[in-house]
Design an enzyme around this catalytic site. Structure first.
Site, PDB file in Angstrom:
ATOM      1  N   HIS A  83      32.680  46.169  44.671  1.00 28.94           N
ATOM      2  CA  HIS A  83      32.398  45.300  43.499  1.00 28.94           C
ATOM      3  C   HIS A  83      30.932  45.452  43.126  1.00 28.94           C
ATOM      4  O   HIS A  83      30.052  44.918  43.812  1.00 28.94           O
ATOM      5  CB  HIS A  83      32.698  43.835  43.833  1.00 28.94           C
ATOM      6  CG  HIS A  83      32.489  42.902  42.675  1.00 28.94           C
ATOM      7  ND1 HIS A  83      33.452  41.996  42.277  1.00 28.94           N
ATOM      8  CD2 HIS A  83      31.444  42.713  41.830  1.00 28.94           C
ATOM      9  CE1 HIS A  83      33.007  41.304  41.241  1.00 28.94           C
ATOM     10  NE2 HIS A  83      31.777  41.718  40.953  1.00 28.94           N
ATOM     11  N   HIS A 101      28.016  45.828  39.591  1.00 29.10           N
ATOM     12  CA  HIS A 101      27.701  45.905  38.160  1.00 29.10           C
ATOM     13  C   HIS A 101      26.623  46.963  37.983  1.00 29.10           C
ATOM     14  O   HIS A 101      25.492  46.774  38.458  1.00 29.10           O
ATOM     15  CB  HIS A 101      27.191  44.549  37.656  1.00 29.10           C
ATOM     16  CG  HIS A 101      28.199  43.457  37.820  1.00 29.10           C
ATOM     17  ND1 HIS A 101      29.099  43.125  36.836  1.00 29.10           N
ATOM     18  CD2 HIS A 101      28.475  42.658  38.874  1.00 29.10           C
ATOM     19  CE1 HIS A 101      29.881  42.146  37.279  1.00 29.10           C
ATOM     20  NE2 HIS A 101      29.535  41.849  38.516  1.00 29.10           N
ATOM     21  N   LYS A 145      40.365  44.096  36.023  1.00 28.02           N
ATOM     22  CA  LYS A 145      39.507  42.964  36.347  1.00 28.02           C
ATOM     23  C   LYS A 145      39.839  41.791  35.435  1.00 28.02           C
ATOM     24  O   LYS A 145      39.825  41.917  34.213  1.00 28.02           O
ATOM     25  CB  LYS A 145      38.037  43.360  36.168  1.00 28.02           C
ATOM     26  CG  LYS A 145      37.051  42.221  36.453  1.00 28.02           C
ATOM     27  CD  LYS A 145      37.117  41.750  37.902  1.00 28.02           C
ATOM     28  CE  LYS A 145      36.361  40.448  38.129  1.00 28.02           C
ATOM     29  NZ  LYS A 145      35.010  40.624  38.619  1.00 28.02           N
ATOM     30  N   HIS A 176      38.048  37.250  39.210  1.00 26.73           N
ATOM     31  CA  HIS A 176      36.935  36.305  39.286  1.00 26.73           C
ATOM     32  C   HIS A 176      37.592  34.931  39.355  1.00 26.73           C
ATOM     33  O   HIS A 176      38.062  34.413  38.346  1.00 26.73           O
ATOM     34  CB  HIS A 176      36.013  36.427  38.067  1.00 26.73           C
ATOM     35  CG  HIS A 176      34.822  35.522  38.151  1.00 26.73           C
ATOM     36  ND1 HIS A 176      33.536  35.974  38.361  1.00 26.73           N
ATOM     37  CD2 HIS A 176      34.732  34.173  38.103  1.00 26.73           C
ATOM     38  CE1 HIS A 176      32.704  34.941  38.428  1.00 26.73           C
ATOM     39  NE2 HIS A 176      33.408  33.834  38.260  1.00 26.73           N
ATOM     40  N   HIS A 195      34.217  38.276  45.452  1.00 29.98           N
ATOM     41  CA  HIS A 195      33.030  37.506  45.849  1.00 29.98           C
ATOM     42  C   HIS A 195      33.353  36.054  46.220  1.00 29.98           C
ATOM     43  O   HIS A 195      32.889  35.115  45.573  1.00 29.98           O
ATOM     44  CB  HIS A 195      31.949  37.555  44.772  1.00 29.98           C
ATOM     45  CG  HIS A 195      32.418  37.450  43.346  1.00 29.98           C
ATOM     46  ND1 HIS A 195      33.225  36.444  42.902  1.00 29.98           N
ATOM     47  CD2 HIS A 195      32.184  38.247  42.274  1.00 29.98           C
ATOM     48  CE1 HIS A 195      33.456  36.619  41.610  1.00 29.98           C
ATOM     49  NE2 HIS A 195      32.845  37.704  41.208  1.00 29.98           N
ATOM     50  N   ASP A 226      28.674  42.730  44.663  1.00 29.07           N
ATOM     51  CA  ASP A 226      28.449  42.003  43.400  1.00 29.07           C
ATOM     52  C   ASP A 226      26.987  42.116  42.973  1.00 29.07           C
ATOM     53  O   ASP A 226      26.412  41.172  42.420  1.00 29.07           O
ATOM     54  CB  ASP A 226      28.876  40.530  43.501  1.00 29.07           C
ATOM     55  CG  ASP A 226      28.941  39.880  42.114  1.00 29.07           C
ATOM     56  OD1 ASP A 226      29.050  40.611  41.108  1.00 29.07           O
ATOM     57  OD2 ASP A 226      28.874  38.637  42.045  1.00 29.07           O
TER      58      ASP A 226
HETATM   59  C1  NCD Z   1      27.805  38.976  37.175  1.00 28.59           C
HETATM   60  C2  NCD Z   1      27.064  39.697  36.058  1.00 28.59           C
HETATM   61  O1  NCD Z   1      25.869  39.433  35.856  1.00 28.59           O
HETATM   62  O2  NCD Z   1      27.645  40.568  35.413  1.00 28.59           O
HETATM   63  N1  NCD Z   1      27.030  37.830  37.572  1.00 28.59           N
HETATM   64  C3  NCD Z   1      27.113  37.193  38.761  1.00 28.59           C
HETATM   65  O3  NCD Z   1      26.468  36.150  38.911  1.00 28.59           O
HETATM   66  N2  NCD Z   1      27.847  37.659  39.745  1.00 28.59           N
HETATM   67  C4  NCD Z   1      29.175  38.606  36.729  1.00 28.59           C
HETATM   68  C5  NCD Z   1      30.071  38.144  37.842  1.00 28.59           C
HETATM   69  O4  NCD Z   1      30.454  38.915  38.713  1.00 28.59           O
HETATM   70  O5  NCD Z   1      30.384  36.945  37.873  1.00 28.59           O
HETATM   71 ZN    ZN Z   2      30.516  40.579  39.749  1.00 25.51          ZN
END
Ligand code: NCD
Ligand code: ZN
Length: 370
Positions: free
Chosen positions: A34, A36, A119, A156, A194, A267
């Protein structure tokens, strides 16, 4: 080198430590289930850090606009590969579900090897989730397809009902939405992403082999006090938000238990300082650069270093039905000071508004990836 279970190159005992002291850990190379990676300049800044540690990563699709089609995922995958410039790294793409998602497009992407999973963001639950799903009932056809073809659904797990306390949103989601979903689709492969609560850990532990959860480094290290220590601290704000200490301890127990339903997902969610330190700051913690050292600290503190490899490198691929990585990564016991700021592809110390604050900024970590 043969992938191996972590082995000791030390062997001496240390007062206060729970087991024999190990100076060097050789682990099968892990994957991040996971992450970003963002896009554009931010992608170029952060992708190398993930590719340095992880052989594969499940890449979140919450860009603007979100990745909803096979064509968009293919193009994004190319941009990621360009950003890691020849690193041995495989981005595994995900499809962002909306109320209008079409089962045919998802199935085609899965069969063509473009989408590894779908997702599900409840609409308005988190960053870039406005186009998410407003009502799970609208996706009955999608869920039936995923169940039939074995395509994982990554969730999520938070309700967005403003009546529900922010700290209860995960537990309420499980009760209101996840339990009924799994009851009506018992063959659906689901990863509760998460997780942050003992309720989630218990629920996943009691689920069958089709249910798993990822656990982040930050939810193993901090509880909700971190956001308020001496003032408001946006660097510790993420979603789902960190909970009470009892939940952090439950997550530590789950992650280090050797239960294959719990595996690594950082995450890592970078936002520039200007977006964190502002009146309505973004949720997200950037932990990619020191993620493995961060997990290693937890497993060591819990006397479970010998279970780190399975959590980081085995349970994830097994759940996804993918081969284990053959290569290895080595951690050495060596202190390293995490910088206050990271900026650009090199770990410099820019003070600019675009700089990133890494998780553990200013702290000493006792392990270092070599
Ligand atoms: C994530 C993001 O910034 O894209 N933020 C976070 O707090 N984890 C989005 C997510 O996974 O909830
Ligand atoms: Zn995330």
């Amino acid at each position: 080198m043969e992938p191996s279970t972590p082995h000791a190159a030390g062997g001496m005992e240390r007062a206060g430590a729970k087991g024999p002291v190990v100076d060097r850990l050789v682990l099968r190379r892990p994957d991040d289930w996971h992450v970003h990676l963002r896009d554009g300049r931010m992608l170029e800044m952060v992708a190398p850090a993930t590719a340095r540690l992880f052989a594969r990563a499940i890449v979140m699709p919450n860009l603007t606009p979100p990745i909803t089609t096979v064509a968009a995922a293919r193009a994004y995958r190319e941009r990621i590969l360009a950003a890691v410039a020849g690193a041995a790294f495989t981005p595994l793409m995900t499809a962002y579900l909306t109320d209008a998602s079409e089962p045919e497009e998802l199935e085609r992407g899965y069969r063509e090897g473009v989408f590894s999973a779908c997702k599900l963001y409840p609409a308005h639950a988190t960053t870039n989730s406005a186009a998410g799903v407003s009502d799970l009932a609208k996706l009955a056809g999608v869920f039936a397809t995923l169940e039939r073809i074995g395509m994982p659904l990554l969730i999520h797990g938070e309700v967005t009902d403003p009546e529900v306390d922010v700290f209860d949103r995960e537990a309420v989601f499980i009760e209101r939405h996840l339990q009924p979903l799994l009851q009506s689709h018992p063959g659906l492969k689901v990863v509760l992403e998460h997780i942050t609560t003992s309720e989630a850990a218990d629920f996943v532990r009691q689920g069958g082999p089709n249910l798993a959860a990822t656990i982040t480094p930050h939810h193993l290290h901090i509880n909700r006090n971190a956001m308020f220590r001496g003032g408001l601290r946006p660097d510790f704000y993420c979603l789902p938000v960190a909970k009470r200490e009892q939940h952090r301890l439950a997550l530590r127990a789950a992650a280090t238990s050797g239960n294959p339903s719990f595996f690594l997902g950082t995450d890592s969610a970078p936002h520039p300082r200007s977006a964190k330190e502002t009146a309505c700051g973004c949720a997200g913690i950037y932990n990619a650069p020191y993620a493995l050292e961060s997990y290693a600290a937890v497993f060591e503190e819990e006397g479970a270093l010998e279970r780190l490899e399975a959590f980081a490198s085995e349970y994830g691929p097994r759940f996804y039905g993918l081969p284990l990585n053959d290569s290895t990564i080595t951690l050495e016991r060596r202190d390293q000071l995490v910088p206050q700021r990271l900026h650009g592809s090199a770990a410099g110390s820019g003070e600019g508004a675009q700089a990133l604050v890494p998780f553990h900024a200013g702290e000493l970590l006792g392990w270092r990836v070599v």
